[in-house]
Structure formats: structure tokens, C-alpha cells
Design a protein around this motif. Structure first.
Motif, PDB file in Angstrom:
ATOM      1  N   ALA A 103     -21.375  31.584  47.318  1.00  0.00           N
ATOM      2  CA  ALA A 103     -21.825  32.850  46.743  1.00  0.00           C
ATOM      3  C   ALA A 103     -20.681  33.379  45.888  1.00  0.00           C
ATOM      4  N   LEU A 104     -20.829  33.293  44.565  1.00  0.00           N
ATOM      5  CA  LEU A 104     -19.749  33.645  43.646  1.00  0.00           C
ATOM      6  C   LEU A 104     -19.870  35.087  43.161  1.00  0.00           C
ATOM      7  N   GLU A 105     -18.727  35.745  43.039  1.00  0.00           N
ATOM      8  CA  GLU A 105     -18.678  37.088  42.488  1.00  0.00           C
ATOM      9  C   GLU A 105     -19.110  37.066  41.024  1.00  0.00           C
ATOM     10  N   LEU A 106     -19.709  38.162  40.573  1.00  0.00           N
ATOM     11  CA  LEU A 106     -20.137  38.309  39.187  1.00  0.00           C
ATOM     12  C   LEU A 106     -19.172  39.238  38.462  1.00  0.00           C
ATOM     13  N   TYR A 107     -18.785  38.848  37.240  1.00  0.00           N
ATOM     14  CA  TYR A 107     -17.812  39.623  36.485  1.00  0.00           C
ATOM     15  C   TYR A 107     -18.392  40.090  35.149  1.00  0.00           C
ATOM     16  N   LYS A 108     -17.836  41.188  34.673  1.00  0.00           N
ATOM     17  CA  LYS A 108     -18.273  41.736  33.389  1.00  0.00           C
ATOM     18  C   LYS A 108     -17.827  40.825  32.250  1.00  0.00           C
ATOM     19  N   LYS A 109     -18.648  40.768  31.202  1.00  0.00           N
ATOM     20  CA  LYS A 109     -18.299  40.041  29.989  1.00  0.00           C
ATOM     21  C   LYS A 109     -17.176  40.775  29.257  1.00  0.00           C
ATOM     22  N   PRO A 110     -16.510  40.114  28.301  1.00  0.00           N
ATOM     23  CA  PRO A 110     -16.684  38.719  27.888  1.00  0.00           C
ATOM     24  C   PRO A 110     -16.079  37.748  28.897  1.00  0.00           C
ATOM     25  N   THR A 111     -16.497  36.506  28.829  1.00  0.00           N
ATOM     26  CA  THR A 111     -15.999  35.499  29.757  1.00  0.00           C
ATOM     27  C   THR A 111     -14.484  35.342  29.606  1.00  0.00           C
ATOM     28  N   ASN A 112     -13.791  35.440  30.714  1.00  0.00           N
ATOM     29  CA  ASN A 112     -12.337  35.383  30.729  1.00  0.00           C
ATOM     30  C   ASN A 112     -11.898  34.031  31.277  1.00  0.00           C
ATOM     31  N   PHE A 113     -11.572  33.100  30.371  1.00  0.00           N
ATOM     32  CA  PHE A 113     -11.238  31.748  30.800  1.00  0.00           C
ATOM     33  C   PHE A 113      -9.865  31.672  31.475  1.00  0.00           C
ATOM     34  N   LYS A 114      -9.026  32.679  31.263  1.00  0.00           N
ATOM     35  CA  LYS A 114      -7.730  32.711  31.944  1.00  0.00           C
ATOM     36  C   LYS A 114      -7.873  33.186  33.392  1.00  0.00           C
ATOM     37  N   ARG A 115      -9.003  33.837  33.701  1.00  0.00           N
ATOM     38  CA  ARG A 115      -9.338  34.278  35.055  1.00  0.00           C
ATOM     39  C   ARG A 115      -8.323  35.279  35.593  1.00  0.00           C
ATOM     40  N   ARG A 116      -7.884  36.187  34.728  1.00  0.00           N
ATOM     41  CA  ARG A 116      -6.950  37.236  35.108  1.00  0.00           C
ATOM     42  C   ARG A 116      -7.526  38.598  34.733  1.00  0.00           C
TER      43      ARG A 116
ATOM     44  N   LEU B 287      -9.762  40.579  36.044  1.00  0.00           N
ATOM     45  CA  LEU B 287     -11.218  40.532  36.020  1.00  0.00           C
ATOM     46  C   LEU B 287     -11.816  41.844  36.504  1.00  0.00           C
ATOM     47  N   SER B 288     -12.995  42.178  35.970  1.00  0.00           N
ATOM     48  CA  SER B 288     -13.715  43.383  36.383  1.00  0.00           C
ATOM     49  C   SER B 288     -15.050  42.983  36.983  1.00  0.00           C
ATOM     50  N   LEU B 289     -15.304  43.376  38.223  1.00  0.00           N
ATOM     51  CA  LEU B 289     -16.571  43.057  38.875  1.00  0.00           C
ATOM     52  C   LEU B 289     -17.726  43.715  38.143  1.00  0.00           C
ATOM     53  N   LEU B 290     -18.849  43.002  38.067  1.00  0.00           N
ATOM     54  CA  LEU B 290     -20.038  43.554  37.432  1.00  0.00           C
ATOM     55  C   LEU B 290     -20.604  44.708  38.255  1.00  0.00           C
ATOM     56  N   THR B 291     -20.570  44.555  39.578  1.00  0.00           N
ATOM     57  CA  THR B 291     -21.159  45.560  40.454  1.00  0.00           C
ATOM     58  C   THR B 291     -20.470  45.537  41.809  1.00  0.00           C
TER      59      THR B 291
END
Length: 309
Positions: free
Chosen positions: A275-288, A290-294
Motif C-alpha cells: 500500500a503506497l503513499e500518494l504524493y502531490k504532483k509534479p512527479t519528484n524523481f529525486k524522492r525528496r 515530498l508532499s502527501l496528497l491527502t
């Protein structure tokens, strides 16, 4: 049938099955059984699209146009069944029933004017993909910033076929089950782009795009399809992750937009459900940063399988 190629036989068998299903769905529709009709319409649209995009059965261009028109009509009717207040569906049951009758008699190489007439009246969405959802665009966490969707590139993606690796290598198969969203039913033509990228955003495996969701409920879009990663697990770069971008069509703007994204990192490549967390766009390929969608307990649900060759 004597003298017929296996490719022609394959197309013939597909058309027979599709005609039978279309009539079955229309019959349920005429009887007022919207749930049963909707399930058949969604599955039929998905199956037709998958085969038309495939090179295996080699449908002629003119036949592909006919089948795409039929898909648009099926998707429009499916959308109406899910939101009967829509007033721009473009046709009624009488016309749909006549189309089904004509489609059941249709043969390759012939036009299907009944489909052309209806398709011309459908609201244009600016893409080959047809509407599969409500007429209003999602709102809430989604905003007017369309950054994130790579228009013109993701449009050409398809799912790769199951690869065969050398002995001793491992295939990662990802069952993309469902995604939880507070406004799931409002999404139009939702689909995923599946990308294997490093921290610079460079593709390290074949980019893929799924077909649209096969079902929806108040909180979920259901996909229920397998994604094959076409590099062996042993050769997967350590700085890479698998990204899942949820895209949808924004009718007011006439284009697709990324709604959110999730990712799977190297140390998570283990069999079982995720079950993966959902993040706000734009896609962050560096994965740093991050802002949760909800903050709600809504996730992207996957099931991983490892196959040793």
C-alpha cells in the motif's frame, strides 16, 4: 476455416466475442439493469482497446477507426449509467440498440455508419481515449497546475508483454489493483504511466501506460492488471525507483493532467501486497521533500510477484 490465416481467425473470433458481449450489455441496459450493463460495457471497452492497440491481430486502419468509434460510444454510455444527470451523452437507447444490431452484422473492411453518426455527436475530449467517468473534473487536492504529465510522450506508451530472461534472472510482476481517492468517481479516463527512472529522471526500462480504469466506487479506481518490468531484478539500478503516475482527462482544458504519483523503491521489491503513499504532483524523481496528497488512509494498492527463470 480452410484457407484463413491464424491472424484472420484471431480477428474473427474476437469480433464474434465482442458482438455477443455488446448485445448482452445492451440487453441488460434495455431491461434497466444498469449495474450489470455497466460492468459489461467497461470490460468490453477495455478488451477492444487492448486488442486494437496490439499488433498481434493487425486490424486494418479502417476497421480500427470503426472499433474506436464503438469504444467511444460504449464509454459514453457507461459514463451516463454512472451519472444519469449528464445531459450531453449524445444518443439514447433506441439508437444504441440499432447500433448493436448493425455491429452484430458488421464485417471487416466495411463501414459502420451507425457508429460514425453517433461518434460525431459525442463531446470531443481531444484524444483517442473515450470518456470513462463523470463530466466534472476532480477537485480538492487537484489544482489547475498541469505540470507533471508528459503530453505527447506518455500518449504512446503501452504495456510490455511478459518478458523471458536468462536462467537465474528474476522477473518482477506488479499487479496494479486499485487506487484510493476521495473523489474517485469524478475522474475522466484515468490511467497510469509506469516509469522506471533514476534520480535524474532518465528512463532505465521501457515506459508503460495502462488502459483506463475498469471500474470505480466512491473511494477507489480499479485497474486489476499486471505490469511486467522488463529488466531483471538483478540488473535493476540501485538509484532507480518505479513510479506510478495517475493521469486523467480534464474536459474544460481539453488535455490530460497528472493527478498524483506513488513510487516503489529497490528495497520494497519483495513478494506480497503493498500500500503506497500518494504524493502531490509534479512527479519528484529525486524522492525528496515530498508532499502527501491527502492525510486520509487512501493508497495505491499493489501485489508483487517475483519469478525466477
Amino acid at each position: 476455416m480452410a484457407g484463413r490465416s491464424s491472424t484472420a481467425e484471431g480477428r474473427h473470433d474476437l469480433l464474434v466475442a465482442w458482438k455477443k458481449k455488446f448485445k448482452e450489455g445492451c440487453d441488460f441496459d434495455n431491461w434497466g439493469q444498469a449495474v450489470e450493463a455497466g460492468e459489461i460495457y467497461a470490460l468490453l471497452k477495455r478488451n477492444i482497446e487492448a486488442e486494437v492497440l496490439s499488433s498481434q491481430h493487425q486490424f486494418a486502419h479502417s476497421d480500427t477507426v470503426v472499433l474506436k468509434n464503438v469504444c467511444r460510444i460504449i464509454a459514453s454510455r457507461y459514463a451516463y449509467l454512472g451519472a444519469p444527470d449528464l445531459n450531453d451523452v449524445g444518443f439514447g437507447m433506441t439508437e444504441l440498440t440499432k447500433l448493436v444490431e448493425a455491429f452484430c452484422s458488421w464485417t471487416e473492411g466495411c463501414d459502420l455508419p451507425e457508429a460514425s453518426r453517433i461518434a460525431q455527436r459525442l463531446p470531443s475530449n481531444g484524444a483517442e481515449s473515450s470518456r470513462l467517468g463523470h463530466s466534472s473534473a476532480p477537485h480538492g487536492e487537484d489544482d489547475d497546475d498541469d505540470e507533471g504529465y508528459e503530453a505527447g510522450q506518455s500518449d504512446t506508451y503501452k504495456l510490455v508483454q511478459k518478458p523471458t530472461f536468462a536462467s537465474g534472472k528474476t522477473l518482477l510482476t506488479i499487479r496494479l489493483d486499485r487506487i484510493g481517492l476521495k473523489d474517485a468517481p469524478q475522474h475522466i479516463d484515468p490511467f497510469f504511466s509506469v516509469l522506471v527512472r533514476d534520480v535524474t529522471g532518465t528512463d532505465r526500462a521501457t515506459p508503460q501506460r495502462t488502459s483506463v480504469a475498469i471500474g470505480r466506487s466512491d473511494l477507489y479506481l480499479r485497474f486489476e492488471m499486471d505490469i511486467y518490468i522488463d529488466i531483471p531484478l538483478e540488473e535493476f539500478p540501485q538509484d532507480c525507483a518505479i513510479f506510478f503516475e495517475l493521469n486523467h482527462y480534464k474536459q474544460k482544458k481539453g488535455k490530460h493532467s497528472t493527478r498524483c504519483f506513488a513510487f516503489l523503491e529497490h528495497d520494497e521489491f519483495k513478494p506480497g501486497e503493498k500500500a503506497l503513499e500518494l504524493y502531490k504532483k509534479p512527479t519528484n524523481f529525486k524522492r525528496r521533500k515530498l508532499s502527501l496528497l491527502t492525510v486520509k488512509p487512501l493508497y495505491l494498492h499493489l501485489d508483487l510477484q517475483l519469478t525466477k527463470f
